[in-house]
Design a protein around this motif. Sequence first.
Motif, short mmCIF file in Angstrom:
data_model
loop_
_atom_site.label_atom_id
_atom_site.label_comp_id
_atom_site.label_asym_id
_atom_site.label_seq_id
_atom_site.Cartn_x
_atom_site.Cartn_y
_atom_site.Cartn_z
N PRO A 138 -7.43 6.32 1.09
CA PRO A 138 -8.65 6.67 0.75
C PRO A 138 -9.66 6.48 -0.09
CG PRO A 138 -7.74 8.94 0.80
CD PRO A 138 -6.59 8.57 0.78
N ASP A 139 -8.86 6.32 -1.32
CA ASP A 139 -9.68 5.89 -2.23
C ASP A 139 -9.85 4.41 -2.37
OD1 ASP A 139 -10.98 8.14 -2.66
OD2 ASP A 139 -9.36 8.36 -4.36
N VAL A 195 -4.00 -3.14 8.38
CA VAL A 195 -3.72 -2.78 7.49
C VAL A 195 -5.23 -2.12 6.51
CG1 VAL A 195 -4.28 -3.84 4.83
CG2 VAL A 195 -3.06 -5.91 6.22
N ALA A 196 -5.90 -2.50 6.86
CA ALA A 196 -7.23 -1.39 6.20
C ALA A 196 -7.91 -0.16 6.76
CB ALA A 196 -8.70 -2.01 6.97
N ASP A 197 -6.67 0.06 7.95
CA ASP A 197 -6.49 1.36 8.91
C ASP A 197 -5.44 1.96 8.19
OD1 ASP A 197 -8.26 0.98 10.59
OD2 ASP A 197 -7.32 0.36 12.53
N TYR A 198 -4.24 1.13 7.73
CA TYR A 198 -3.92 2.42 7.30
C TYR A 198 -3.71 3.24 5.57
CZ TYR A 198 0.88 2.62 5.29
OH TYR A 198 2.22 3.74 4.43
N ALA A 199 -4.99 2.44 5.16
CA ALA A 199 -4.77 2.49 3.81
C ALA A 199 -6.14 3.56 3.97
CB ALA A 199 -6.17 0.79 3.47
N SER A 200 -7.00 3.60 4.54
CA SER A 200 -8.05 4.07 4.86
C SER A 200 -7.23 5.97 5.02
CB SER A 200 -9.53 3.47 5.77
OG SER A 200 -9.67 4.92 6.52
N LEU A 221 0.75 -1.41 -0.32
CA LEU A 221 -0.38 -0.70 -0.01
C LEU A 221 0.41 0.87 -0.55
CD1 LEU A 221 -2.49 -1.07 2.79
CD2 LEU A 221 -3.21 -0.07 -0.22
N ARG A 222 2.00 1.05 0.67
CA ARG A 222 2.77 2.11 0.82
C ARG A 222 3.69 2.13 -0.37
NH1 ARG A 222 6.82 0.74 4.10
NH2 ARG A 222 5.15 0.36 6.07
N ASP A 223 3.97 1.48 -1.24
CA ASP A 223 4.59 1.63 -2.12
C ASP A 223 3.29 2.49 -3.73
OD1 ASP A 223 6.63 0.87 -2.33
OD2 ASP A 223 6.75 -1.32 -2.36
N GLY A 224 1.97 2.45 -3.31
CA GLY A 224 1.15 3.05 -4.50
C GLY A 224 0.19 1.98 -5.14
N GLY A 225 -0.50 2.80 -6.06
CA GLY A 225 -0.66 1.97 -7.02
C GLY A 225 -2.11 0.70 -7.06
N ASN A 234 -18.61 -0.56 10.69
CA ASN A 234 -19.21 0.91 11.33
C ASN A 234 -18.33 0.15 12.09
OD1 ASN A 234 -21.75 0.60 11.92
ND2 ASN A 234 -22.16 -1.80 12.63
N HIS A 235 -17.01 -0.77 11.27
CA HIS A 235 -16.01 -0.94 12.34
C HIS A 235 -14.17 0.01 11.12
CE1 HIS A 235 -16.43 -2.90 15.84
NE2 HIS A 235 -17.59 -3.45 14.97
N VAL A 236 -13.92 -0.30 9.89
CA VAL A 236 -14.01 -0.45 8.94
C VAL A 236 -14.39 0.68 7.89
CG1 VAL A 236 -12.03 -1.23 7.11
CG2 VAL A 236 -12.25 -2.35 9.07
N ALA A 237 -14.03 1.63 7.48
CA ALA A 237 -15.41 2.98 7.06
C ALA A 237 -15.12 2.79 5.06
CB ALA A 237 -14.57 4.33 7.40
N ASN A 238 -13.74 1.81 5.14
CA ASN A 238 -12.94 2.04 3.66
C ASN A 238 -13.74 0.14 3.14
OD1 ASN A 238 -11.05 1.32 4.86
ND2 ASN A 238 -9.26 1.40 3.73
N ALA A 239 -14.25 -0.29 4.22
CA ALA A 239 -15.30 -1.95 3.71
C ALA A 239 -16.27 -1.70 2.91
CB ALA A 239 -15.99 -2.19 4.95
N CYS A 240 -15.73 -2.47 1.59
CA CYS A 240 -17.09 -2.39 0.82
C CYS A 240 -17.54 -3.77 0.22
CB CYS A 240 -16.19 -2.03 -0.67
SG CYS A 240 -15.39 -3.55 -1.94
N ALA A 241 -17.15 -4.55 1.57
CA ALA A 241 -18.04 -5.92 1.02
C ALA A 241 -17.04 -6.86 2.20
CB ALA A 241 -17.93 -6.90 -0.84
#
Length: 120
Positions: free
Chosen positions: A71-72, A62-67, A40-44, A91-98
């Motif tokens: 954020p996208d 991992v999800a928190d770091y991504a968020s 995730l740090r490397d991007g893309g 409710n716990h992970v803002a960027n969860a989609c499924a």
Amino acid sequence: MTLLIVESNPHLAAVWQRHVERYGRSVIVAHDQKTAVGALRDGGISIVISNVELENGSAFAVADYASYRCPDVRILFVTSASFFSDGSIFNHVANACACVPASSRPDDIAAMVEHYAART
């Protein structure tokens, strides 16, 4: 756009990878939290498939770091536990989609990746 698979089981990660690559998507595989955060740090990365029950590290970290840093990036969680069957993971992970069962067919997971990646 690139997909990041975060799965402790190398065989299962490879199965998901093959199905997603059939859609022409690039895939990076991480088997632990440290490697996933590095990717995730490397991007893309546009979307992440992550097993909730990682052996080394935390899928939520991992999800928190991504968020925070990306954020996208959307997280598609896979789990064999029934704990999040009530939808509380959202409710716990803002960027969860499924959040889907680990027993889901790999081609269904790949189709979900394409669906959510098209929205980013």
